[in-house]
Design an enzyme around this catalytic site. Structure first.
Site, PDB file in Angstrom:
ATOM      1  N   PRO A   2       0.935  -1.342   0.002  1.00  0.00           N
ATOM      2  CA  PRO A   2       0.018   0.080  -0.063  1.00  0.00           C
ATOM      3  C   PRO A   2       0.738   1.166  -0.053  1.00  0.00           C
ATOM      4  CG  PRO A   2      -0.991  -1.492   1.598  1.00  0.00           C
ATOM      5  CD  PRO A   2       0.487  -2.133   1.269  1.00  0.00           C
ATOM      6  N   GLU A   3       0.354   2.339  -0.594  1.00  0.00           N
ATOM      7  CA  GLU A   3       1.029   3.523  -0.731  1.00  0.00           C
ATOM      8  C   GLU A   3       0.625   4.297   0.491  1.00  0.00           C
ATOM      9  OE1 GLU A   3       2.634   4.516  -3.888  1.00  0.00           O
ATOM     10  OE2 GLU A   3       2.192   2.624  -4.457  1.00  0.00           O
ATOM     11  N   LYS A  51       4.205   4.127   6.132  1.00  0.00           N
ATOM     12  CA  LYS A  51       3.658   3.019   6.003  1.00  0.00           C
ATOM     13  C   LYS A  51       3.252   2.147   7.033  1.00  0.00           C
ATOM     14  CE  LYS A  51       5.113   2.629   1.093  1.00  0.00           C
ATOM     15  NZ  LYS A  51       5.563   1.727   0.021  1.00  0.00           N
ATOM     16  N   ASN A 165       5.165   1.744  -4.988  1.00  0.00           N
ATOM     17  CA  ASN A 165       5.770   1.407  -6.430  1.00  0.00           C
ATOM     18  C   ASN A 165       4.590   2.071  -7.249  1.00  0.00           C
ATOM     19  OD1 ASN A 165       7.624  -0.300  -7.547  1.00  0.00           O
ATOM     20  ND2 ASN A 165       5.836  -1.592  -8.510  1.00  0.00           N
ATOM     21  N   ARG A 254      10.719  -4.851  -8.327  1.00  0.00           N
ATOM     22  CA  ARG A 254       9.378  -4.414  -8.412  1.00  0.00           C
ATOM     23  C   ARG A 254       8.910  -4.152  -9.808  1.00  0.00           C
ATOM     24  NH1 ARG A 254       7.360  -4.030  -3.277  1.00  0.00           N
ATOM     25  NH2 ARG A 254       9.032  -3.565  -1.393  1.00  0.00           N
TER      26      ARG A 254
END
Length: 274
Positions: A2-3, A51, A165, A254
């Protein structure tokens, strides 16, 4: 993973459901916390840090969690059926008379003294959505290793906290450089503009009604992102087909997306791209 804006939203839901009320249910399903019982203690607040999620509890305790790739916190009304996953994936349950918060597949769950929170989050750089946000420090951190590729530097939470990402690829596109360009080769005014854009986008998305990240506002309906997840589709700016490759961040590779027509700088060899 998650961002930062998604974690911020999760913290707000948890805070609304739990803060200011005593826990009537506490079940931490990881071996080292199996005997911990928080029942009867009030939840003081739930605070995001990059995060990370910090659930502060009466008595000087903090329940620290991190979602990483698969974890989630779901909030249910009293009597509502839980839908976040099978029972064996539950790692934490915190409940009061009105709501129950259930943590699924949490890879990080630990109980700390609130005074010791820095052991968990003290390494983080300025938080894009936090009260400590400082764009000058964030830009200086990005440039601290001039040979490091931009994408890796953006993902390093020690530089600035909250970018994942999706934003990595989108920010590189908006800066018109590839994620593989060494940060020391960025145009002089780009680092400051880049961190300002990162803050603007996360701040705009933190209150998204449908919880979906958008960086391409004003484009065609349905086009939420410029490059991320759009491999093979035409660039919204120049029409060139978007490409995809893996890029490491120091821990794992990624998927990374870019437009060969709009973004200048190095790219991986063709055998590593699609």
């Amino acid at each position: 993973m998650p961002e930062g804006d998604t974690v911020w939203q999760t913290a707000q839901r948890l805070h609304t459901a739990l803060a200011g009320q005593a826990l009537t249910r506490s079940d931490l399903r990881v071996p080292r916390l199996a005997t911990a019982d928080l029942t009867g203690r009030a939840v003081l607040d739930v605070t995001p840090r990059g995060k990370h999620l910090l659930t502060r509890i009466e008595g000087g305790l903090t329940l620290h969690s991190h979602l990483r790739m698969e974890g989630s916190w779901q909030v249910y009304d009293s009597g509502e059926r839980w839908r976040g996953g099978p029972t064996h994936q539950i790692r934490a349950i915190l409940g009061n008379a009105a709501h129950t918060a259930v943590g699924y597949r949490l890879p990080v769950l630990e109980l700390l003294c609130t005074a010791d929170e820095n052991q968990a989050v003290g390494h983080l750089g300025p938080d894009l959505l936090g009260p400590d946000w400082d764009p000058e420090i964030a830009a200086a951190h990005l440039l601290s290793d001039p040979s490091r590729p931009l994408g890796e530097a953006l993902l390093d939470q020690r530089n600035l906290a909250g970018i994942g990402n999706v934003y990595k690829s989108e920010l590189a596109f908006l800066a018109r450089v590839t994620p593989w360009l060494p940060v020391g080769e960025l145009p002089a005014d780009t680092p400051a503009r880049l961190v300002a854009t990162a803050h603007r986008l996360l701040d705009a998305n933190k209150n998204s009604f449908d919880r979906r990240t958008t960086t391409a506002a004003g484009r065609r309906p349905g086009d939420r992102l410029h490059v991320y997840g759009r491999e093979g589709r035409p660039c919204l700016r120049c029409g060139t087909a978007i490409r995809k490759a893996e890029q490491g961040d120091g821990s794992r590779a990624r998927p990374t997306y870019w437009c060969p027509g709009c973004q200048s700088g190095p790219i991986p060899s063709s055998r590593h791209t699609s």
